[in-house]
Design a protein around this motif. Structure first.
Motif, mmCIF file in Angstrom:
data_model
loop_
_atom_site.group_PDB
_atom_site.id
_atom_site.type_symbol
_atom_site.label_atom_id
_atom_site.label_comp_id
_atom_site.label_asym_id
_atom_site.label_seq_id
_atom_site.Cartn_x
_atom_site.Cartn_y
_atom_site.Cartn_z
ATOM 1 N N ARG A 1 37.911 48.539 40.997
ATOM 2 C CA ARG A 1 38.212 47.809 42.229
ATOM 3 C C ARG A 1 36.961 47.748 43.106
ATOM 4 O O ARG A 1 36.528 48.761 43.662
ATOM 5 N N ASP B 1 34.585 47.222 46.279
ATOM 6 C CA ASP B 1 34.711 47.372 47.731
ATOM 7 C C ASP B 1 33.841 46.280 48.361
ATOM 8 O O ASP B 1 32.616 46.351 48.264
ATOM 9 N N PRO C 1 36.044 40.867 44.980
ATOM 10 C CA PRO C 1 37.431 40.734 44.520
ATOM 11 C C PRO C 1 37.806 39.324 44.084
ATOM 12 O O PRO C 1 38.747 39.141 43.318
ATOM 13 N N THR C 2 37.092 38.290 44.578
ATOM 14 C CA THR C 2 37.475 36.907 44.286
ATOM 15 C C THR C 2 36.494 36.254 43.330
ATOM 16 O O THR C 2 35.279 36.487 43.398
ATOM 17 N N ARG D 1 34.468 45.670 34.185
ATOM 18 C CA ARG D 1 34.759 45.257 35.558
ATOM 19 C C ARG D 1 34.535 46.373 36.576
ATOM 20 O O ARG D 1 34.910 46.258 37.739
#
Length: 344
Positions: free
Chosen positions: A18, A20, A81-82, A279
């Motif tokens: 994930r 940041d 994130p996008t 990822r």
């Protein structure tokens, strides 16, 4: 090598995947701002005839390597994130790294999907022959392969050719419209960058201040890519027995670089983690290595090991290791004698 269960490893690495956004923006700024400052100072120094300014080439090249690693993370949708933000940051970074974003992203995906697979060698990887394949070649092609695998070619001519010339055309996917759009878009971006600099400072200043940074960065990048897969006890297997998880952890090294070089290279030395979970943003790779003991199964290389691996050029399927040309030649008579009937 005893590998962890793939499902447990995947579950363990999932939290690290994930990004940041604030950390990503900080890492981008910490890379781009020094790079622009160093490159601007280098241009100014060359334009004024202050040749000591060429001392700025190595640090500028290292920051350009770091920018390439950010582009690399964008290509894996790992930096933001996008998808849209990853794409546009990757495209803009690609102008400075002279690497068409979409073209490189897709060919690099082939590397991840086929790494360590002897039956799917090709796009996105350094050419490798097995000992048997090499011996079966006529001497002109053996000579060509030896020249290709020589360090002068791999780290001298090769990086310059790849980033300055090869990336100007969609080599390998010439019939694909998306590839042409990516490459031509990158070329237009390069033109938009170079034209005002040449108009303001001249061609000579542009070439002296710009190309050495790109070439040195390309050389460092190719060396990193090479040593992370081309080491003695790496992993290669035929398609029927190929295993993605084994290819990730046994076929990708953990290259331990001293600081600040680990930071400059965006911790890509933890290449086994990157292949196991592409990822994961680069800034979370050290955390994963530190906290997940299962990752310790990967081969560890130091700088001495990394440079020593440059002599390795052929995969010996019998011993399951990379060997040099001399080792392959020395092993041939021994194997022939082993196959000879007793008393012959």
């Amino acid at each position: 090598m005893t590998l962890p269960d793939p499902r447990s490893l995947s579950a363990a690495l999932a939290p690290y995947q994930r990004p940041d956004p604030r950390r990503s923006l900080w890492e981008l700024a910490a890379t781009v701002i020094p790079l622009i400052a160093l490159w601007a100072s280098l241009y100014l120094s060359v334009a004024r005839g202050w040749w000591w300014g060429l001392l700025l080439v190595p640090p500028a090249a290292l920051f350009l390597v770091r920018l390439f690693m950010i582009q690399h993370d964008c290509g894996h949708q790992a930096f933001f994130p996008t998808r849209g933000l990853n794409t546009w940051v990757g495209r803009l970074a690609g102008v400075l790294t002279m690497t068409p974003y979409e073209y490189w992203r897709r060919t690099h995906a082939v590397h991840h999907a086929t790494s360590g697979n002897l039956d799917r060698r090709g796009l996105g990887a350094i050419e490798l022959l097995t000992v048997a394949e090499y011996r079966a070649l006529p001497w002109p092609r053996r000579l060509a392969y030896r020249l290709y695998r020589h360090p002068v070619t791999l780290l001298g001519l090769g990086p310059t050719y790849m980033f300055v010339l090869q990336h100007r055309l969609p080599i390998g996917v010439m019939r694909e419209g998306w590839a042409w759009r990516s490459v031509l878009g990158n070329n237009l971006g390069l033109l938009a960058l170079a034209a005002p600099l040449i108009a303001l400072l001249g061609v000579r200043t542009f070439l002296i201040a710009h190309l050495p940074v790109v070439i040195l960065a390309a050389t460092i990048g190719v060396w990193l890519f090479y040593v992370q897969h081309q080491f003695e006890e790496t992993y290669w297997s035929r398609n029927a027995a190929w295993d993605r998880d084994r290819a990730a952890l046994a076929g990708s090294s953990h290259l331990k670089l001293p600081q600040p070089f680990a930071w400059w290279t965006a911790y890509i030395g933890a290449h086994h983690v990157h292949h196991a979970a592409p990822r994961i943003p680069f800034y979370r790779l050290p955390e994963a290595v530190r906290r997940e003991p299962a990752l310790a199964a990967a081969p560890v290389l130091g700088l001495r090991d990394a440079f020593a691996s440059l002599r390795l050029a052929l995969w010996d399927e019998a011993s399951e290791r990379l060997v040099g040309f001399r080792q392959a030649s020395a092993a041939a008579p021994a194997r022939q004698s082993e196959r000879a009937p007793q008393g012959a």
